[in-house]
Scaffold this motif. Structure first.
Motif, PDB file in Angstrom:
ATOM      1  N   THR A  83     -23.470   5.370 -23.591  1.00 54.05           N
ATOM      2  CA  THR A  83     -22.552   5.244 -24.725  1.00 54.05           C
ATOM      3  C   THR A  83     -21.571   6.413 -24.802  1.00 54.05           C
ATOM      4  O   THR A  83     -20.748   6.459 -25.709  1.00 54.05           O
ATOM      5  CB  THR A  83     -23.345   5.166 -26.046  1.00 54.05           C
ATOM      6  N   ASP A  84     -21.642   7.328 -23.834  1.00 55.66           N
ATOM      7  CA  ASP A  84     -20.812   8.531 -23.892  1.00 55.66           C
ATOM      8  C   ASP A  84     -19.800   8.566 -22.740  1.00 55.66           C
ATOM      9  O   ASP A  84     -20.006   9.226 -21.740  1.00 55.66           O
ATOM     10  CB  ASP A  84     -21.704   9.768 -23.857  1.00 55.66           C
ATOM     11  N   CYS A  85     -18.699   7.856 -22.907  1.00 63.10           N
ATOM     12  CA  CYS A  85     -17.649   7.867 -21.879  1.00 63.10           C
ATOM     13  C   CYS A  85     -16.731   9.071 -22.019  1.00 63.10           C
ATOM     14  O   CYS A  85     -15.766   9.197 -21.280  1.00 63.10           O
ATOM     15  CB  CYS A  85     -16.851   6.568 -21.913  1.00 63.10           C
ATOM     16  N   ASP A  86     -17.034   9.955 -22.962  1.00 62.49           N
ATOM     17  CA  ASP A  86     -16.277  11.198 -23.075  1.00 62.49           C
ATOM     18  C   ASP A  86     -16.899  12.285 -22.204  1.00 62.49           C
ATOM     19  O   ASP A  86     -16.320  13.349 -22.034  1.00 62.49           O
ATOM     20  CB  ASP A  86     -16.222  11.671 -24.528  1.00 62.49           C
ATOM     21  N   SER A  87     -18.067  11.989 -21.662  1.00 61.24           N
ATOM     22  CA  SER A  87     -18.736  12.958 -20.791  1.00 61.24           C
ATOM     23  C   SER A  87     -18.078  12.945 -19.408  1.00 61.24           C
ATOM     24  O   SER A  87     -17.221  12.120 -19.114  1.00 61.24           O
ATOM     25  CB  SER A  87     -20.220  12.604 -20.656  1.00 61.24           C
ATOM     26  N   SER A  88     -18.532  13.826 -18.574  1.00 62.52           N
ATOM     27  CA  SER A  88     -18.058  13.866 -17.198  1.00 62.52           C
ATOM     28  C   SER A  88     -18.485  12.582 -16.476  1.00 62.52           C
ATOM     29  O   SER A  88     -19.571  12.060 -16.733  1.00 62.52           O
ATOM     30  CB  SER A  88     -18.678  15.091 -16.509  1.00 62.52           C
ATOM     31  N   PRO A  89     -17.663  12.082 -15.552  1.00 63.51           N
ATOM     32  CA  PRO A  89     -18.090  10.915 -14.763  1.00 63.51           C
ATOM     33  C   PRO A  89     -19.373  11.207 -13.979  1.00 63.51           C
ATOM     34  O   PRO A  89     -20.158  10.306 -13.718  1.00 63.51           O
ATOM     35  CB  PRO A  89     -16.926  10.644 -13.820  1.00 63.51           C
TER      36      PRO A  89
END
Length: 105
Positions: free
Chosen positions: A15-21
């Motif tokens: 749910t965390d697409c703000d994290s690093s790929p």
């Protein structure tokens, strides 16, 4: 690490697409680990719910993770569909839900 902690890490990661790929790739590794573990019915339900969240955001997760991972080069087993989001988005593979009961195939 206990299984439920892994399940929750998976849920947080997808749910965390703000994290690093790269963190998303780690989340996929956690999902692969969960795929290999004998989960309880309750754990399977939670994983299935997180899988549905991943599916509902598959395009966004694919775009984000593609910055660090080449899905077209994935050698992972097709049962581990999360490594093949490119094919899933093209409709070339179908999602296979985690059975909630041991006698369900």
């Amino acid at each position: 690490m206990d299984r439920m902690k892994l399940v929750n890490l998976y849920g947080e990661g997808i749910t965390d697409c703000d994290s690093s790929p790269f963190e998303m790739i780690e989340t996929f590794h956690i999902r692969s680990e969960l795929h290999q573990l004998p989960l309880t019915k309750e754990e399977k339900k939670v994983v299935a719910a997180y899988d549905l969240k991943l599916l509902s955001n598959a395009e966004k997760v694919f775009e984000h993770t593609s910055k660090a991972y080449d899905f077209s080069a994935s050698k992972e087993n097709m049962e581990e569909w999360w490594w093949h989001l490119d094919l899933l988005l093209k409709g070339e593979i179908l999602f296979s839900a985690t059975p909630l009961y041991d006698d369900v195939i």
